[in-house]
Design a protein around this motif. Structure first.
Motif, PDB file in Angstrom:
ATOM      1  N   MET A  76       0.825  -1.205   0.000  1.00 45.59           N
ATOM      2  CA  MET A  76       0.000   0.000   0.000  1.00 45.59           C
ATOM      3  C   MET A  76       0.863   1.260   0.000  1.00 45.59           C
ATOM      4  O   MET A  76       0.577   2.226  -0.705  1.00 45.59           O
ATOM      5  N   LEU A  77       1.939   1.233   0.791  1.00 46.53           N
ATOM      6  CA  LEU A  77       2.820   2.396   0.845  1.00 46.53           C
ATOM      7  C   LEU A  77       3.521   2.605  -0.496  1.00 46.53           C
ATOM      8  O   LEU A  77       3.612   3.743  -0.988  1.00 46.53           O
ATOM      9  N   PHE A  78       3.991   1.527  -1.094  1.00 47.51           N
ATOM     10  CA  PHE A  78       4.664   1.624  -2.396  1.00 47.51           C
ATOM     11  C   PHE A  78       3.709   2.182  -3.450  1.00 47.51           C
ATOM     12  O   PHE A  78       4.057   3.130  -4.179  1.00 47.51           O
ATOM     13  N   ALA A  79       2.497   1.632  -3.527  1.00 44.39           N
ATOM     14  CA  ALA A  79       1.525   2.117  -4.504  1.00 44.39           C
ATOM     15  C   ALA A  79       1.109   3.557  -4.211  1.00 44.39           C
ATOM     16  O   ALA A  79       0.968   4.380  -5.122  1.00 44.39           O
ATOM     17  N   GLY A  80       0.938   3.866  -2.930  1.00 48.75           N
ATOM     18  CA  GLY A  80       0.515   5.216  -2.565  1.00 48.75           C
ATOM     19  C   GLY A  80       1.554   6.264  -2.906  1.00 48.75           C
ATOM     20  O   GLY A  80       1.219   7.330  -3.449  1.00 48.75           O
ATOM     21  N   VAL A  81       2.817   5.987  -2.606  1.00 52.49           N
ATOM     22  CA  VAL A  81       3.875   6.960  -2.875  1.00 52.49           C
ATOM     23  C   VAL A  81       4.071   7.162  -4.374  1.00 52.49           C
ATOM     24  O   VAL A  81       4.207   8.298  -4.854  1.00 52.49           O
ATOM     25  N   LEU A  82       4.078   6.069  -5.145  1.00 47.41           N
ATOM     26  CA  LEU A  82       4.231   6.214  -6.593  1.00 47.41           C
ATOM     27  C   LEU A  82       3.037   6.939  -7.212  1.00 47.41           C
ATOM     28  O   LEU A  82       3.203   7.788  -8.105  1.00 47.41           O
ATOM     29  N   GLY A  83       1.826   6.615  -6.760  1.00 45.72           N
ATOM     30  CA  GLY A  83       0.649   7.326  -7.260  1.00 45.72           C
ATOM     31  C   GLY A  83       0.673   8.795  -6.901  1.00 45.72           C
ATOM     32  O   GLY A  83       0.287   9.665  -7.699  1.00 45.72           O
ATOM     33  N   PHE A  84       1.145   9.088  -5.690  1.00 43.10           N
ATOM     34  CA  PHE A  84       1.285  10.475  -5.243  1.00 43.10           C
ATOM     35  C   PHE A  84       2.245  11.224  -6.167  1.00 43.10           C
ATOM     36  O   PHE A  84       1.990  12.374  -6.568  1.00 43.10           O
ATOM     37  N   ALA A  85       3.346  10.559  -6.528  1.00 41.35           N
ATOM     38  CA  ALA A  85       4.332  11.175  -7.421  1.00 41.35           C
ATOM     39  C   ALA A  85       3.744  11.411  -8.804  1.00 41.35           C
ATOM     40  O   ALA A  85       3.952  12.477  -9.411  1.00 41.35           O
ATOM     41  N   ALA A  86       3.005  10.423  -9.326  1.00 42.99           N
ATOM     42  CA  ALA A  86       2.406  10.573 -10.651  1.00 42.99           C
ATOM     43  C   ALA A  86       1.394  11.713 -10.677  1.00 42.99           C
ATOM     44  O   ALA A  86       1.350  12.505 -11.639  1.00 42.99           O
ATOM     45  N   ALA A  87       0.581  11.817  -9.622  1.00 41.44           N
ATOM     46  CA  ALA A  87      -0.384  12.914  -9.559  1.00 41.44           C
ATOM     47  C   ALA A  87       0.321  14.265  -9.478  1.00 41.44           C
ATOM     48  O   ALA A  87      -0.109  15.248 -10.087  1.00 41.44           O
ATOM     49  N   SER A  88       1.422  14.326  -8.726  1.00 35.42           N
ATOM     50  CA  SER A  88       2.198  15.571  -8.623  1.00 35.42           C
ATOM     51  C   SER A  88       2.741  15.985  -9.987  1.00 35.42           C
ATOM     52  O   SER A  88       2.697  17.163 -10.358  1.00 35.42           O
ATOM     53  N   ALA A  89       3.260  15.008 -10.743  1.00 37.22           N
ATOM     54  CA  ALA A  89       3.764  15.311 -12.077  1.00 37.22           C
ATOM     55  C   ALA A  89       2.643  15.823 -12.970  1.00 37.22           C
ATOM     56  O   ALA A  89       2.833  16.769 -13.759  1.00 37.22           O
TER      57      ALA A  89
END
Length: 466
Positions: A76-89
Motif C-alpha cells: 500500500m505504501l509503495f503504490a501510494g507513494v508512486l501514485g502520489f508522485a504521478a499525480a504531482s507530475a
C-alpha cells in the motif's frame, strides 16, 4: 519480500512518507495565489485544490488501512507513494484549474493509501516498549515539514514558479518508493484474510466524505445555512445505516476488537478534542495577525514558529514520559499544557512582549506534541498487529476531522470578531478553543494508568471479530 523487520529503515520510510504529505499541504498554501493568477482561476476553484484533496483523503483512510491489513502495508505504501508522485507530475503539467482539482483528488486517494501504512510499518517493526520513541521521531518529522513548508515553498514559488513545487515532489516520492522495497515486514496471514465488505466500505466512504465536505463549507455557508444543515442530517442518517450494517456484517470494516478497545476509543476522542481546539486556535490567531494586524503570511508564520519548534524537540521527551508514567498521566499533562497555552495566547494583546508570546505558543506546542505521541502510541500499540492498518486509518481520519471541526467553529466566530486594531486573541474565539481542548481531559483520564506494557497479545480470532 518478507522476513524480519528492519526497524530503522521502516522508521525512515514512515517518517519520509509522512513528511511528503505534510510538505504538500503547507507548500500548496503558499503556491495558491500564484496558481490562481497563472490559471485565471476563481477563489472557489483554488479552495477546491485543498478541499478536494482533504475530502478524498478523509473518506478513504480507514478503507485503505483495511486493505493494508489484508494485502500488506508495504504494498500500500509503495503504490501510494508512486501514485502520489504521478499525480504531482500531472499537476505540474496541468493546463487548466479543472485538471489541477481533479488531480488533487486523485492525489488524495493515493495519500490515503500511504498514510495508514506509515503507522502500520512502525507497529510491525517495533515492540511496544520502543514504539513511542519511533512515533516521536515521526511526529517530529511532521513538525519539521510543517515549519519548512511555507519557507521552502515561498522561495521556490518566488524564484521558479508554482509548478516547480510539484515537480520537486516527484523524485522525493520515487526515492521513498525505492526505500520501501527494501523494508522487510511479516507477510499478511492469509488464513486471517476475510473478504472486504464493499457495502460497508462504500457507506463509510460516503459518510466521511460528506462529513468533511460539510465541515469545510461551514466558513462559507455558516452553521445554520441549508447546505450545512442538510449535510449534517445526511451524515447522521448515513452513519446510523453504517452502524446497523456493521453490526450485521460478517467482516465489518472496523473490526469488533478495535471497536471494543477503550484505549483506542479514548485516544480517538482525545485527538478529536485537542486537534480541534489547537487548530481552531491557530486559525483564529493567523486570521487576526493577517487581517487585524496587517502581517503577511510569512511574518504571521514566524510568530507561530515556537509551536512547531517545541513540538519537534518535545516529541522525544513525550515518548520518554510515556514510557515512565504511562498513557493516562502523560495525556492528561499534555492536554492541560495545550489548554493552558491556548488560554495564555488568549490573554496576549497587540503590544505583548515577544517573550510572553513565545512562552504561550511554546506551551501549545509542548502540549500538542505530548498528546500526539501518547494518543498515537496508544492507538497503534494497543491493537493487534493484524489490525495496525485500520487503526492507523482511524487515527489519520480523526486528524482530518478534528482540525476541520475546530477551524469551522473558529471561522464562524472569528469572521465577526476581528477589527482593524484587533489583537490576535480578540473576542471569545480562543477561550472557546481552550474549552474544546479541556474536553480532552475526559478521554485522557480513561487511558491506561500504568507504563506501556509489552506487545499486544494476539487473541483467538472469531468470525465476528474480523
Amino acid at each position: 519480500m518478507s522476513g524480519a523487520p528492519r526497524p530503522r529503515l521502516a522508521l525512515t520510510v514512515s517518517a519520509a512518507g509522512a513528511m511528503v504529505v505534510a510538505l504538500d499541504g503547507t507548500v500548496l498554501v503558499v503556491a495558491q495565489p500564484s496558481l490562481q493568477h497563472d490559471l485565471a482561476a476563481s477563489l472557489t476553484q483554488v479552495q477546491w485544490t485543498s478541499t478536494g484533496y482533504m475530502v478524498a483523503v478523509a473518506a478513504l483512510l480507514v478503507v485503505a488501512g483495511r486493505l493494508g491489513d489484508r494485502y500488506g502495508h508495504r504494498r500500500m505504501l509503495f503504490a501510494g507513494v508512486l501514485g502520489f508522485a504521478a499525480a504531482s507530475a500531472g499537476i505540474a503539467l496541468a493546463p487548466a484549474i479543472g485538471w489541477v482539482i481533479g488531480l488533487r483528488v486523485l492525489q488524495g486517494l493515493f495519500g490515503a493509501l500511504l498514510q495508514p501504512a506509515t503507522l502500520a510499518l512502525l507497529r510491525l517493526a517495533y515492540p511496544a516498549d520502543r514504539l513511542g520513541t519511533a512515533i516521536a521521531v515521526r511526529t517530529g518529522a511532521i513538525g519539521v515539514a510543517g515549519a519548512a513548508g511555507p519557507v521552502v515553498g515561498g522561495a521556490v514559488v518566488a524564484e521558479l514558479g508554482w509548478r516547480t513545487v510539484f515537480v520537486l515532489q516527484v523524485p522525493i516520492a520515487v526515492l521513498i518508493a525505492a526505500l520501501t522495497l527494501a523494508v522487510r515486514t511479516p507477510p499478511p496471514d492469509t488464513s486471517l484474510r476475510p473478504r472486504l465488505d464493499l457495502t460497508g466500505a462504500a457507506l463509510l466512504t460516503i459518510v466521511l466524505a460528506l462529513g468533511v465536505h460539510t465541515l469545510a463549507g461551514v466558513p462559507g455557508h455558516g452553521w445554520t445555512a441549508g447546505p450545512t444543515l442538510f449535510g449534517f442530517l445526511a451524515v447522521a442518517a448515513l452513519s446510523a445505516v453504517f452502524a446497523a450494517h456493521e453490526r450485521r456484517a460478517a467482516h465489518p470494516i472496523v473490526p469488533a476488537l478495535v471497536v471494543r478497545s477503550l484505549p483506542v476509543t479514548a485516544s480517538m476522542l482525545l485527538l478529536l478534542a485537542v486537534t480541534g481546539g489547537v487548530f481552531g486556535a491557530l486559525f483564529a490567531v493567523t486570521f487576526a495577525l493577517q487581517e487585524g494586524l496587517g502581517l503577511g503570511p510569512l511574518a504571521a508564520g514566524v510568530r507561530l514558529l515556537p509551536v512547531t519548534v517545541v513540538m519537534v524537540f518535545g516529541a522525544p521527551l513525550a515518548a520518554a514520559a510515556l514510557r515512565r508514567h504511562g498513557p493516562r498521566r502523560t495525556a492528561v499533562t499534555g492536554t492541560a499544557l495545550a489548554a493552558l497555552g491556548v488560554a495564555a495566547v488568549a490573554r496576549l494583546g497587540p503590544d505583548a512582549a515577544q517573550a510572553a508570546a513565545c512562552a504561550a505558543f511554546a506551551l501549545v506546542g509542548a502540549g500538542f506534541a505530548t498528546v500526539m505521541v501518547t494518543a498515537t502510541g496508544t492507538v497503534v500499540g494497543d491493537a493487534p498487529a493484524r489490525y495496525a492498518g485500520v487503526v492507523g486509518g482511524l487515527k489519520q481520519t480523526v486528524m482530518n476531522i478534528g482540525p476541520s471541526l475546530g477551524i469551522a467553529v473558529a471561522a464562524g466566530m472569528t469572521a465577526t470578531g476581528v477589527t482593524a486594531t484587533a489583537a490576535p486573541a480578540t473576542g471569545s474565539t480562543l477561550p472557546v478553543m481552550a474549552g474544546l481542548v479541556v474536553l480532552g481531559l475526559v478521554p485522557a483520564s480513561l487511558l491506561p494508568a500504568g507504563p506501556a506494557a509489552g506487545p499486544s497479545t494476539e487473541p483467538v480470532v472469531r468470525a465476528g471479530d474480523v
